[in-house]
Design a protein around this motif. Sequence first.
Motif, mmCIF file in Angstrom:
data_model
loop_
_atom_site.group_PDB
_atom_site.id
_atom_site.type_symbol
_atom_site.label_atom_id
_atom_site.label_comp_id
_atom_site.label_asym_id
_atom_site.label_seq_id
_atom_site.Cartn_x
_atom_site.Cartn_y
_atom_site.Cartn_z
ATOM 1 N N UNK A 136 0.825 -1.211 0.000
ATOM 2 C CA UNK A 136 0.000 0.000 0.000
ATOM 3 C C UNK A 136 0.859 1.261 0.000
ATOM 4 N N UNK A 137 1.934 1.256 0.795
ATOM 5 C CA UNK A 137 2.779 2.433 0.931
ATOM 6 C C UNK A 137 3.871 2.521 -0.133
ATOM 7 N N UNK A 138 3.948 1.487 -0.994
ATOM 8 C CA UNK A 138 4.959 1.438 -2.049
ATOM 9 C C UNK A 138 6.370 1.520 -1.482
ATOM 10 N N UNK A 139 6.584 0.710 -0.442
ATOM 11 C CA UNK A 139 7.907 0.551 0.160
ATOM 12 C C UNK A 139 8.266 -0.933 0.123
ATOM 13 N N UNK A 140 9.526 -1.208 0.317
ATOM 14 C CA UNK A 140 9.921 -2.610 0.442
ATOM 15 C C UNK A 140 9.612 -3.102 1.852
ATOM 16 N N UNK A 141 9.327 -4.397 2.021
ATOM 17 C CA UNK A 141 9.124 -4.931 3.375
ATOM 18 C C UNK A 141 10.303 -4.649 4.295
ATOM 19 N N UNK A 142 11.505 -4.591 3.714
ATOM 20 C CA UNK A 142 12.690 -4.294 4.523
ATOM 21 C C UNK A 142 12.612 -2.882 5.101
ATOM 22 N N UNK A 143 12.172 -1.923 4.273
ATOM 23 C CA UNK A 143 12.048 -0.539 4.744
ATOM 24 C C UNK A 143 10.936 -0.428 5.797
ATOM 25 N N UNK A 144 9.859 -1.182 5.609
ATOM 26 C CA UNK A 144 8.795 -1.201 6.613
ATOM 27 C C UNK A 144 9.372 -1.657 7.952
ATOM 28 N N UNK A 145 10.161 -2.730 7.908
ATOM 29 C CA UNK A 145 10.770 -3.251 9.126
ATOM 30 C C UNK A 145 11.688 -2.245 9.793
ATOM 31 N N UNK A 146 12.422 -1.448 8.982
ATOM 32 C CA UNK A 146 13.328 -0.452 9.547
ATOM 33 C C UNK A 146 12.551 0.624 10.305
ATOM 34 N N UNK A 147 11.390 1.044 9.761
ATOM 35 C CA UNK A 147 10.566 2.044 10.453
ATOM 36 C C UNK A 147 10.055 1.503 11.786
ATOM 37 N N UNK A 148 9.649 0.255 11.801
ATOM 38 C CA UNK A 148 9.124 -0.326 13.047
ATOM 39 C C UNK A 148 10.243 -0.446 14.078
ATOM 40 N N UNK A 149 11.414 -0.911 13.624
ATOM 41 C CA UNK A 149 12.539 -1.051 14.549
ATOM 42 C C UNK A 149 13.007 0.299 15.074
ATOM 43 N N UNK A 150 12.919 1.335 14.247
ATOM 44 C CA UNK A 150 13.273 2.689 14.683
ATOM 45 C C UNK A 150 12.408 3.109 15.878
ATOM 46 N N UNK A 151 11.110 2.863 15.775
ATOM 47 C CA UNK A 151 10.221 3.215 16.880
ATOM 48 C C UNK A 151 10.491 2.366 18.107
ATOM 49 N N UNK A 152 10.680 1.072 17.890
ATOM 50 C CA UNK A 152 10.919 0.166 19.024
ATOM 51 C C UNK A 152 12.222 0.510 19.727
ATOM 52 N N UNK A 171 13.617 3.415 19.795
ATOM 53 C CA UNK A 171 13.423 4.697 20.463
ATOM 54 C C UNK A 171 12.654 4.531 21.771
ATOM 55 N N UNK A 172 11.657 3.642 21.733
ATOM 56 C CA UNK A 172 10.813 3.426 22.916
ATOM 57 C C UNK A 172 11.424 2.431 23.898
ATOM 58 N N UNK A 173 12.335 1.615 23.392
ATOM 59 C CA UNK A 173 12.942 0.597 24.247
ATOM 60 C C UNK A 173 11.996 -0.552 24.560
ATOM 61 N N UNK A 174 11.056 -0.816 23.659
ATOM 62 C CA UNK A 174 10.091 -1.893 23.893
ATOM 63 C C UNK A 174 9.540 -2.365 22.561
ATOM 64 N N UNK A 175 9.118 -3.609 22.523
ATOM 65 C CA UNK A 175 8.577 -4.181 21.292
ATOM 66 C C UNK A 175 7.127 -3.753 21.103
ATOM 67 N N UNK A 176 6.794 -3.370 19.879
ATOM 68 C CA UNK A 176 5.441 -2.950 19.554
ATOM 69 C C UNK A 176 4.653 -4.037 18.840
ATOM 70 N N UNK A 177 5.354 -4.895 18.098
ATOM 71 C CA UNK A 177 4.693 -5.910 17.278
ATOM 72 C C UNK A 177 5.321 -7.264 17.555
ATOM 73 N N UNK A 178 4.461 -8.271 17.788
ATOM 74 C CA UNK A 178 4.900 -9.650 17.858
ATOM 75 C C UNK A 178 4.969 -10.208 16.445
ATOM 76 N N UNK A 179 6.159 -10.536 15.981
ATOM 77 C CA UNK A 179 6.337 -10.947 14.598
ATOM 78 C C UNK A 179 6.211 -12.460 14.464
ATOM 79 N N UNK A 180 5.524 -12.890 13.383
ATOM 80 C CA UNK A 180 5.460 -14.311 13.022
ATOM 81 C C UNK A 180 5.521 -14.382 11.503
ATOM 82 N N UNK A 181 5.578 -15.574 10.976
ATOM 83 C CA UNK A 181 5.675 -15.724 9.516
ATOM 84 C C UNK A 181 4.367 -15.393 8.824
#
Length: 293
Positions: free
Chosen positions: A25-41, A43-53
């Motif tokens: 939807x955002x026209x980004x690569x899944x890798x870039x999506x992951x980088x944005x999520x990790x940036x927030x996590x 910064x916050x020092x905590x996991x926001x999303x439980x990842x699975x396959x």
Amino acid sequence: MDRLTSMSVFARVADLGSFTAAAKELRMSPTMIGKHIRFLEDRLGSQLINRSTRRQGLTELGRSYLDHCKHLLVEAEAGDALVEEALSAPRGKLRVATSVAFGSYSLAPALVRFRKRYPEVSVDLVLSDKIADLLEEGLDAAIRVGTLTDSSMMSRSLSPYTGVVCAAPSYLAERGTPTHPRDLVHHECLRYPGWPDARRWSFFGPEGEVHVDVESRLTINNAFGIRYAALAGAGIVLMRGELLADDIAAGRLQALLPNYTTQARARQILWPKNRKMTPKLRALIDFIVETYG
């Protein structure tokens, strides 16, 4: 990374349920999506999303954080829209309605100044003493006297409508000059039939509020018609002072009851509640409030 962009990415991942769907939807690569999520996590020092396959689910903290992200994103959108509107030059056509007399002697000249201020805006001024249906008649705004009762309209208050009582010297020479509002019951009073409580004229004076039920054998549904009838000596008139000011100054009409003021009526500019507040409409509203507020 930009925190607001990362929040937006996080919100879409949460709503769509996966990095892959958000990336599409955002026209980004899944890798870039992951980088944005990790940036927030990070910064916050905590996991926001439980990842699975299969599907990414929010942690308890992630659910709380999502609500705040969405609120901030909405506020950011509103701020951008506000700046965009402020920077946009008013342009296009406006349709505005008001009464025949007020529109002719006051609003039309004022709109000349409005057009000079906003040369890319054109105005279609609709004059009628009937109450216009803004939505049905495709009007952008109207100036009306009276209390607003239509919940589908927005409004801004203007200075109230106040009138002056006067008559032609020829009428007063024949019938005498009233010195108290109650004297009006013995006179011919020219009325506009469209006003609520048109027969009852209200005054404020030394003894407080005074109400008088006036009689008239001549009613006219147009303010200019009432003015000309008064000039011809037909009777006493109660009208807005601006329309009669030149006649009073020239002695063609004589102001009466100097110790009393007439009851003020609410006046406002109104526009449809569900209509987008465009730069041209905002410019008009602000100009009308500046001129008549």
